[in-house]
Design an enzyme around this catalytic site. Structure first.
Site, short mmCIF file in Angstrom:
data_model
loop_
_atom_site.label_atom_id
_atom_site.label_comp_id
_atom_site.label_asym_id
_atom_site.label_seq_id
_atom_site.Cartn_x
_atom_site.Cartn_y
_atom_site.Cartn_z
N LYS A 126 -24.70 -4.47 -5.75
CA LYS A 126 -23.38 -4.64 -6.34
C LYS A 126 -23.57 -4.69 -7.85
CE LYS A 126 -19.47 -7.83 -6.80
NZ LYS A 126 -18.90 -9.15 -6.41
N ARG A 152 -22.48 -13.66 -15.72
CA ARG A 152 -22.38 -14.96 -15.07
C ARG A 152 -23.72 -15.67 -14.94
NH1 ARG A 152 -17.98 -17.09 -12.21
NH2 ARG A 152 -16.17 -15.73 -12.11
N TYR A 196 -29.09 -19.53 -14.18
CA TYR A 196 -29.64 -20.63 -14.98
C TYR A 196 -31.15 -20.52 -15.17
CZ TYR A 196 -30.42 -25.17 -17.09
OH TYR A 196 -30.79 -26.15 -17.97
N THR A 235 -18.76 -15.10 -5.39
CA THR A 235 -18.18 -15.74 -6.56
C THR A 235 -16.71 -16.05 -6.36
OG1 THR A 235 -19.71 -14.49 -7.95
CG2 THR A 235 -17.82 -15.50 -9.04
N TYR A 255 -26.99 -8.45 -6.04
CA TYR A 255 -25.77 -8.63 -6.84
C TYR A 255 -26.19 -8.87 -8.28
CZ TYR A 255 -21.30 -10.84 -8.27
OH TYR A 255 -20.13 -11.19 -8.90
N ILE A 297 -17.02 -3.85 -4.24
CA ILE A 297 -16.83 -5.21 -3.74
C ILE A 297 -15.81 -5.83 -4.68
CG2 ILE A 297 -17.92 -7.44 -3.32
CD1 ILE A 297 -20.46 -5.92 -2.50
#
Length: 294
Positions: free
Chosen positions: A164, A140, A109, A46, A135, A206
């Protein structure tokens, strides 16, 4: 064996004014990280603005990073996609280039079901041999890997080894770790939760903060790994105001400004991201001064 323990930097991708990747500056950033004790580099995540890159450009950046690091520390390549076939292709290419592991974000999405997430990550795992870090960042992606799903993936696929965790939900994290029975390596995905995450079994972070404060972020993790949570807690508290400033707007907007302030040339952000608002620039600058970076 863990891919890495400690602070892995979610490294920024620097761009030229014309929008192309600034490879000479990227090399400087890589060397700065290694010199200052970063334990791993996570490229094209990201923070690296991978979502705005073409697949060819994305993998060129991954290869450049792997080649420049040259085995000195682990390199984890962000190869996630909301298209499973794309994630497979990027992950296979990362393995070919010599990545130590890949980082796979949840499909954004699409908002897959838990069964869909299991099928998606499993499909990638079957196509590569190198380790996978999941992740989980629901803020997000609109998609949350539930503890049961994460643990099932780790137990069913030998190369799904870590996660993560950027959920911000410590209760969910504790549930996952209690179910995991040591089957999954946990990394904090939030710089303000390094100590809490590591206190329940995490082995590192991270990190966005590591872009500008690699030594300090490494030290927080090192103290946790030593069991010195009193010192780690104080270091976490000290970093908190700066971390807050680094997330005053969506990542990586503030951290690119922060890198400019310490002498790097990260260049512009790619649309739809825009430059940090002036009031937030002042807040960030002040917090960097207080933290001793300026």
């Amino acid at each position: 064996m863990a891919i890495f323990k400690g602070a892995g930097v979610a490294i920024v991708t620097p761009f030229k004014d014309n929008g192309e990747v600034n490879y000479p500056e990227f090399e400087k950033m890589i060397e700065f990280q290694i010199k200052n004790g970063t334990d791993a580099i996570i490229v094209c995540g990201t923070t690296g603005e991978a979502a705005t890159m073409s697949e060819e450009e994305h993998m060129d950046v991954v290869k450049f990073c792997i080649d420049k690091v040259a085995g000195r520390i682990p390199v984890v390549a962000g190869t996630g996609s909301n298209c499973t076939q794309t994630a497979i292709e990027l992950s296979k290419k990362a393995q070919e280039y010599g990545a130590d592991a890949v980082l796979l974000v949840t499909p954004y999405y699409n908002k897959a079901t838990q069964g869909g997430l299991y099928a998606h990550f499993g499909a990638v795992a079957k196509e590569i041999d190198i380790p996978i870090i999941l992740y989980n960042v629901p803020s997000r992606t609109g998609c949350n890997i539930l503890p049961e799903t994460a643990v099932k993936l780790a137990k069913d696929f030998d190369n799904i080894v870590g996660i993560k965790d950027a959920t911000g939900n410590i209760s969910q994290t504790i549930k996952m770790m209690s179910l995991a029975e040591g089957s999954i390596d946990l990394y904090s995905g939030d710089d303000d939760q390094i100590v809490p995450i590591m206190s329940v079994g995490g082995i590192g972070v991270i990190s966005v903060l590591s872009n500008v404060a690699p030594q300090q972020t490494h030290e927080i993790c090192a103290k946790c790994l030593e069991g010195d949570y009193e010192t780690a807690r104080e270091l976490q508290f000290k970093a908190y105001p700066l971390v807050k400033a680094l997330f005053s707007e969506v990542n990586p907007i503030p951290v690119k400004t922060a890198l400019k302030l310490i002498g790097f040339q990260p260049g512009p952000l790619r649309l739809p991201l825009t430059e940090l608002e002036p009031n937030n620039q002042e807040i960030l600058k002040n917090e960097m001064k207080k933290y001793g970076l300026l």
